[in-house]
Design an enzyme around this catalytic site. Structure first.
Site, short mmCIF file in Angstrom:
data_model
loop_
_atom_site.label_atom_id
_atom_site.label_comp_id
_atom_site.label_asym_id
_atom_site.label_seq_id
_atom_site.Cartn_x
_atom_site.Cartn_y
_atom_site.Cartn_z
N THR A 1 2.88 -4.52 2.12
CA THR A 1 2.01 -3.39 2.50
C THR A 1 0.73 -3.95 3.11
O THR A 1 0.21 -4.97 2.67
CB THR A 1 1.76 -2.43 1.32
OG1 THR A 1 1.29 -1.19 1.83
CG2 THR A 1 0.77 -2.97 0.30
N CYS B 1 -7.06 1.59 -1.90
CA CYS B 1 -5.71 1.82 -2.43
C CYS B 1 -5.28 0.66 -3.34
O CYS B 1 -5.83 -0.43 -3.25
CB CYS B 1 -4.70 1.93 -1.30
SG CYS B 1 -4.97 3.34 -0.20
N HIS C 1 2.39 2.07 -2.88
CA HIS C 1 1.04 1.96 -2.30
C HIS C 1 0.27 3.23 -2.69
O HIS C 1 0.36 4.26 -2.03
CB HIS C 1 1.19 1.84 -0.77
CG HIS C 1 -0.10 1.67 -0.02
ND1 HIS C 1 -0.25 0.75 0.99
CD2 HIS C 1 -1.29 2.31 -0.10
CE1 HIS C 1 -1.48 0.84 1.49
NE2 HIS C 1 -2.13 1.79 0.85
#
Lengths: 292, 162
Positions: B23, B29, B46
């Site tokens: 990711t 995040c 995520h």
């Protein structure tokens, strides 16, 4: 950190950047006024056949999922929104700036445009919480433009990031702006301001570019706009950015003089940024591929 | 080698040893990485926000968006690979949750994400063996299924592993 270039070098590089297309320039002028009329926008678009084609392809892309095909420019503009129309014209007109690989910031192609779009959507959402009559459209447009100075400085910053970040980590310098000034004699906010002057952008946009990391230094009348872009840029960095300067700036807490924003609002705005940018990017990519 | 790339709010799992799960550019995040040693499956979600109550509609299309719905959804996905549905015996790693430079910690969604992730993990009696959370830098995370190695990269910084 050693000096790599001078202000004169940067100013010379800015002179080499092509001017905006007449339609992009005109659209930005119109969209930055409070009292503009959508017909003015449509008139400009109609006189630019390439822009007309691009907008129709974008609005009819799968990403927007419209049932009926849009064939009139009036409907395309009102569906996409005037601010996005100005943004698309800008991106088309200044591809060399927005789609450049910013090696000096270790950023891939498209990262600057993505960050600008995220900032634009976030600034627009922030503007909804303003206690002044700040225009959402203007906040969006200023967000698109705020970081253009990075495209100017990138070429001069090659492989400077590790040294610069180490100096921020050790608190020898305050933020990335100070690092840029030490190395080049000018930071990206000022370089962007110089480019904005060369492009003859309206003063409100010039101020948003110049002070997006130092909003308290902006003239009082522009502060709501500048703070919206300041917060928008921070939210965009929080939402993810592949750039060596990501999150290497300070939040100015005086935003609260102009906006009533809670943590809950920020969470909602982050959600909106991710969703809007995904849709806009998908539509733009499709519009671009069909146009080619 | 195949890469499974996860966008914001997406989750995925694989037991193909040739794969990597990746990711990009985590800001505030948090990437939750779950590894099942028994089936040699790697999963990742995520997570963008702490709680799903802010937008329950979103949960239907992308449960991975929120810590409280993303972790159960990932466990469910991994159970289709023969993993324990409650994650028993899993190895957990966490990365992300960064913040802007601000002494007052205003808008520290990253910290709230990390706390909400840990709270949800506790409900399954899970805890992280390794984490790289907070601070002020962006992180791209790549997990190799074959080795379980978790690599973090950040523009302008040397790569590191957790």
């Amino acid at each position: 950190m050693e000096q790599r270039a001078t202000r004169a070098d940067i100013l010379a590089a800015i002179k080499e950047i092509p001017l905006l297309s007449p339609s992009a320039s005109r659209l930005l002028q119109i969209a930055s006024r409070d009292d503009y009329n959508i017909d003015e926008i449509i008139e400009v678009v109609k006189c630019d056949s390439a822009l007309t084609a691009r907008l129709l392809k974008t609005v009819n892309s799968v990403a927007y999922g419209l049932v009926h095909q849009v064939t009139s420019i009036e409907r395309a503009v009102s569906y996409l929104g005037e601010r996005l129309v100005a943004g698309i014209a800008l991106e088309d007109s200044a591809k060399a700036v927005f789609n450049k690989k910013l090696e000096g910031y270790e950023s891939p192609v498209g990262e600057l445009w993505e960050h600008d779009l995220r900032t634009a959507v976030a600034a627009r959402e922030i503007a909804r919480h303003s206690n002044t009559d700040l225009s959402k459209d203007l906040a969006f447009t200023a967000g698109i433009l705020h970081a253009i100075g990075k495209a100017v400085l990138s070429d001069f910053l090659h492989e400077s990031a590790p040294d610069l970040l180490a100096n921020i980590d050790s608190h020898d310098i305050r933020d990335y702006l100070e690092g840029e000034r030490k190395i080049l004699g000018m930071d990206h906010a000022e370089a962007g301001f110089e480019l904005a002057k060369a492009w003859e952008l309206p003063e409100s946009l010039q101020m948003a570019i110049r002070h997006h990391h130092t909003p308290q230094q902006a003239p009082e009348q522009y502060r709501p706009l500048v703070y919206a872009v300041h917060l928008g840029c921070i939210i965009a960095m929080m939402s993810g950015s592949q750039s060596s300067d990501a999150l290497q700036y300070h939040l100015d807490k005086d935003y609260s003089d102009y906006f009533n924003i809670t943590n809950e609002h920020i969470a909602m705005i982050l959600l909106e940024v991710n969703e809007s940018v995904e849709t806009i990017q998908a539509a733009l990519t499709e519009g671009r591929e069909q146009a080619e | 080698m195949g890469n499974i790339i996860l966008g914001v709010g997406e989750l995925g799992a694989t037991n193909n040893p040739a794969d990597c799960v990746k990711t990009f550019a985590l800001g505030s995040c948090v990437a939750v990485i779950l590894m099942c040693p028994k089936t040699r499956t790697v999963g990742m979600v995520h997570v963008a926000l702490p709680e799903s109550r802010i937008n329950p509609e979103k949960v239907k299309t992308r449960p991975g968006y929120f810590a409280d719905t993303g972790i159960p959804a990932l466990l469910k996905k991994m159970s289709t690979f023969g993993c324990d549905p409650n994650g028993r015996g899993f190895i957990v790693k966490l990365a992300g949750g960064a913040r802007i430079m601000d002494p007052n910690n205003t808008f520290n969604i990253g910290k709230r994400n990390a706390l909400a992730v840990k709270k949800t993990l506790w409900k399954f009696s899970l805890g992280a063996v390794a984490e790289d959370l907070g601070e002020t830098y962006s992180r791209t995370v790549t997990v190799s299924v074959a080795s379980g190695e978790t690599l973090i990269t950040s523009p302008g910084r040397k790569d590191w592993k957790i």
